[in-house]
Design an enzyme around this catalytic site. Structure first.
Site, PDB file in Angstrom:
ATOM      1  NE  ARG A   1      -4.415  -1.354   0.016  1.00 36.95           N
ATOM      2  CZ  ARG A   1      -4.339  -2.582  -0.751  1.00 36.95           C
ATOM      3  NH1 ARG A   1      -3.365  -3.021  -1.590  1.00 36.95           N
ATOM      4  NH2 ARG A   1      -5.502  -3.239  -0.728  1.00 36.95           N
TER       5      ARG A   1
ATOM      6  CG  HIS B   1      -3.724  -1.236  -6.831  1.00 39.94           C
ATOM      7  ND1 HIS B   1      -3.928  -0.288  -5.703  1.00 39.94           N
ATOM      8  CD2 HIS B   1      -3.706  -2.315  -6.350  1.00 39.94           C
ATOM      9  CE1 HIS B   1      -4.215  -1.348  -4.621  1.00 39.94           C
ATOM     10  NE2 HIS B   1      -3.681  -2.735  -5.255  1.00 39.94           N
TER      11      HIS B   1
ATOM     12  CD  GLU C   1      -3.441   2.829  -5.076  1.00 36.73           C
ATOM     13  OE1 GLU C   1      -4.298   2.358  -5.578  1.00 36.73           O
ATOM     14  OE2 GLU C   1      -2.312   2.410  -4.770  1.00 36.73           O
TER      15      GLU C   1
HETATM   16  N1  LIG Z   1      -0.725  -4.375  -5.302  1.00 36.91           N
HETATM   17  C1  LIG Z   1      -1.786  -5.164  -5.080  1.00 36.91           C
HETATM   18  O1  LIG Z   1      -2.655  -5.174  -6.093  1.00 36.91           O
HETATM   19  C2  LIG Z   1      -1.956  -6.050  -3.940  1.00 36.91           C
HETATM   20  C3  LIG Z   1      -1.511  -5.620  -2.648  1.00 36.91           C
HETATM   21  N2  LIG Z   1      -1.673  -6.401  -1.639  1.00 36.91           N
HETATM   22  C4  LIG Z   1      -1.338  -5.963  -0.259  1.00 36.91           C
HETATM   23  O2  LIG Z   1      -0.385  -6.779   0.400  1.00 36.91           O
HETATM   24  C5  LIG Z   1      -0.592  -6.756   1.780  1.00 36.91           C
HETATM   25  C6  LIG Z   1       0.123  -8.136   2.153  1.00 36.91           C
HETATM   26  O3  LIG Z   1      -0.844  -9.093   1.731  1.00 36.91           O
HETATM   27  P1  LIG Z   1      -0.453 -10.662   2.232  1.00 36.91           P
HETATM   28  O4  LIG Z   1       0.810 -11.144   2.054  1.00 36.91           O
HETATM   29  O5  LIG Z   1      -2.008 -11.635   1.758  1.00 36.91           O
HETATM   30  O6  LIG Z   1      -0.786 -10.541   4.050  1.00 36.91           O
HETATM   31  P2  LIG Z   1      -0.150 -11.339   5.105  1.00 36.91           P
HETATM   32  O7  LIG Z   1      -1.144 -10.946   6.353  1.00 36.91           O
HETATM   33  O8  LIG Z   1      -0.208 -12.716   4.764  1.00 36.91           O
HETATM   34  O9  LIG Z   1       1.231 -10.795   5.291  1.00 36.91           O
HETATM   35  C7  LIG Z   1       1.597  -9.677   5.969  1.00 36.91           C
HETATM   36  C8  LIG Z   1       2.961  -9.961   6.869  1.00 36.91           C
HETATM   37  O10 LIG Z   1       3.311  -8.704   7.245  1.00 36.91           O
HETATM   38  C9  LIG Z   1       3.726  -8.832   8.491  1.00 36.91           C
HETATM   39  N3  LIG Z   1       3.592  -7.536   9.292  1.00 36.91           N
HETATM   40  C10 LIG Z   1       2.624  -6.834   9.792  1.00 36.91           C
HETATM   41  N4  LIG Z   1       2.626  -5.520  10.115  1.00 36.91           N
HETATM   42  C11 LIG Z   1       4.134  -5.520  10.407  1.00 36.91           C
HETATM   43  C12 LIG Z   1       5.113  -4.623  10.904  1.00 36.91           C
HETATM   44  N5  LIG Z   1       4.449  -3.637  11.305  1.00 36.91           N
HETATM   45  N6  LIG Z   1       6.321  -4.899  10.605  1.00 36.91           N
HETATM   46  C13 LIG Z   1       6.749  -6.118  10.056  1.00 36.91           C
HETATM   47  N7  LIG Z   1       6.063  -6.932   9.646  1.00 36.91           N
HETATM   48  C14 LIG Z   1       4.576  -6.802   9.780  1.00 36.91           C
HETATM   49  C15 LIG Z   1       2.879 -10.079   9.366  1.00 36.91           C
HETATM   50  O11 LIG Z   1       3.200 -10.716  10.220  1.00 36.91           O
HETATM   51  C16 LIG Z   1       2.678 -10.764   8.064  1.00 36.91           C
HETATM   52  O12 LIG Z   1       3.843 -11.722   7.916  1.00 36.91           O
HETATM   53  C17 LIG Z   1      -2.217  -6.613   1.657  1.00 36.91           C
HETATM   54  O13 LIG Z   1      -2.459  -6.279   3.148  1.00 36.91           O
HETATM   55  C18 LIG Z   1      -2.560  -5.626   0.663  1.00 36.91           C
HETATM   56  O14 LIG Z   1      -2.319  -4.468   1.385  1.00 36.91           O
HETATM   57  C19 LIG Z   1      -2.659  -7.597  -1.568  1.00 36.91           C
HETATM   58  C20 LIG Z   1      -2.967  -7.810  -2.768  1.00 36.91           C
HETATM   59  C21 LIG Z   1      -2.661  -7.206  -4.067  1.00 36.91           C
HETATM   60  O1  LIG Z   2      -6.240  -7.623  -2.725  1.00 33.86           O
HETATM   61  C1  LIG Z   2      -5.753  -6.457  -2.480  1.00 33.86           C
HETATM   62  O2  LIG Z   2      -5.582  -5.882  -1.397  1.00 33.86           O
HETATM   63  C2  LIG Z   2      -5.414  -5.582  -3.571  1.00 33.86           C
HETATM   64  O3  LIG Z   2      -4.754  -4.712  -3.565  1.00 33.86           O
HETATM   65  C3  LIG Z   2      -6.094  -5.896  -5.127  1.00 33.86           C
HETATM   66  O4  LIG Z   2      -6.563  -7.029  -5.228  1.00 33.86           O
END
Ligand SMILES: NC(=O)C1=CN([C@@H]2O[C@H](COP(=O)(O)OP(=O)(O)OC[C@H]3O[C@@H](n4cnc5c(N)ncnc54)[C@H](O)[C@@H]3O)[C@@H](O)[C@H]2O)C=CC1
Ligand SMILES: O=C(O)C(=O)CO
Length: 313
Positions: free
Chosen positions: A233, A280, A262
């Site tokens: 993000r 994105h 965004e």
């Molecule tokens: N560019 C895009 O289209 C997309 C972006 N995303 C973003 O990716 C993020 C991550 O997704 P996932 O990997 O599925 O989440 P997840 O919850 O599996 O992984 C996040 C990791 O970050 C760690 N974490 C949380 N806060 C922290 C901190 N303050 N310091 C260090 N580590 C910390 C957690 O322990 C966890 O291991 C989502 O929250 C979303 O915002 C997700 C999907 C698509």
């Molecule tokens: O899943 C999310 O968080 C995205 O950013 C887009 O799929």
């Protein structure tokens, strides 16, 4: 069940939703005011990125009792306020992982190998032929990747980087991470990762704790030859500090799929050639968006039948 869908979803998902629920579809993001009205008028809402669901969006005792987010990141929703109002929130973890990791690798390669600069050169008719010293970039193979946030997406990126590009992987995570198949070393502090990585990759969720996790002090810890990639993000990186660092070449480049405000992308960032800017695109593949939609509907089905929600936030 009366269902509001705030943005058009893929045809198969819309059809499946209409077969099960009484659907109203709109194609514009909710503001806190329009969300408040929606929560009074509908039993369920499918929301997504761009809907502004801050505390002011939630009436005290709304008719709507379920908010199913299309996407894994829920930083546009005040989940505590939702819970206080008795609204359950669900999301779509896992369905997004591989596609987002693929976009991370796309950004890594494009930025390391200056692909956008090269493409722009060809498109403007400015290429005068192969030259031994033209557009030299970072050779990614064998370099060190520093992942910030080793969750589902971080792990999928680490796997691709290590097994596909022979990269050494180090990472920082809030809690101890063990037992995943890619060789990777968890370092004690964020600073240690920043200072040794050739490519720093942001994959933490946006939370109050991670807002501006990377600012000028953190960028100063990075090697001048290194790259910063953000697929998580926009507000995790202080955009103004990043622009300053790219302008003064404190780091070699950046690859961004997400932005602090965004869809606004600052003109100063757009003017820079040492960054790759994508709109994105993380999950932008039809089958991925269909899988996300199926997961959203599974959560609504569970809610409608009183079964446990598969993906509560
Ligand atoms: N560019 C895009 O289209 C997309 C972006 N995303 C973003 O990716 C993020 C991550 O997704 P996932 O990997 O599925 O989440 P997840 O919850 O599996 O992984 C996040 C990791 O970050 C760690 N974490 C949380 N806060 C922290 C901190 N303050 N310091 C260090 N580590 C910390 C957690 O322990 C966890 O291991 C989502 O929250 C979303 O915002 C997700 C999907 C698509
Ligand atoms: O899943 C999310 O968080 C995205 O950013 C887009 O799929």
């Amino acid at each position: 069940m009366k269902l509001l869908i705030t943005r058009s979803l893929p045809d198969t998902v819309m059809a499946a939703a209409k077969a099960r629920f009484e659907v109203t579809a709109q194609n514009c993001p909710l503001t806190p005011t329009s969300a408040r009205a929606a929560f009074e008028a509908f039993d369920a809402v499918i929301c997504t990125i761009g809907d502004d669901l801050t505390a002011a969006a939630f009436p005290q005792t709304p008719r709507c009792k379920i908010l199913a987010n299309f996407g894994v990141g829920t930083n546009h929703i005040d989940v505590t306020a939702a819970q206080r109002a008795g609204v359950a929130v669900t999301n779509t973890p896992g369905t997004v992982t591989d596609a987002t990791a693929d976009i991370a690798l796309t950004l890594m390669l494009m930025t390391a190998r200056r692909a956008s600069e090269g493409e722009a050169l060809v498109r403007r008719g400015g290429w005068s032929g192969w030259h031994p010293t033209q557009l030299l970039g970072l050779h990614m193979t064998g370099k060190t990747l520093g992942v910030i946030g080793m969750g589902r997406i971080g792990k999928a990126i680490a796997k691709r980087a290590h097994f596909g590009f022979d990269m050494k992987v180090v990472f920082h995570n809030r809690s101890q991470v063990a037992g995943f198949a890619t060789p990777a070393t968890q370092l004690a502090t964020l600073q240690e990762v920043l200072s040794c990585a050739d490519i720093v990759l942001i994959a933490v969720p946006a939370t109050p704790d991670t807002r501006h996790l990377i600012g000028s002090a953190e960028i100063a810890q990075m090697k001048p030859s290194s790259l910063l990639i953000n697929i998580a993000r926009g507000d995790i990186v202080e955009e103004a500090a990043l622009i300053d660092a790219l302008q003064s070449q404190k780091i070699a480049g950046a690859g961004l799929d997400v932005y602090e405000h965004e869809p606004q992308v600052p003109a100063a960032l757009r003017a820079l050639t040492n960054c790759t800017l994508l709109p994105h695109l993380g999950t932008a593949a039809l089958e991925v968006r269909e899988a996300m939609g199926r997961m959203v509907l599974d959560n609504l089905d569970a809610f409608a039948t009183g079964a446990p929600l598969p993906n509560p936030v």
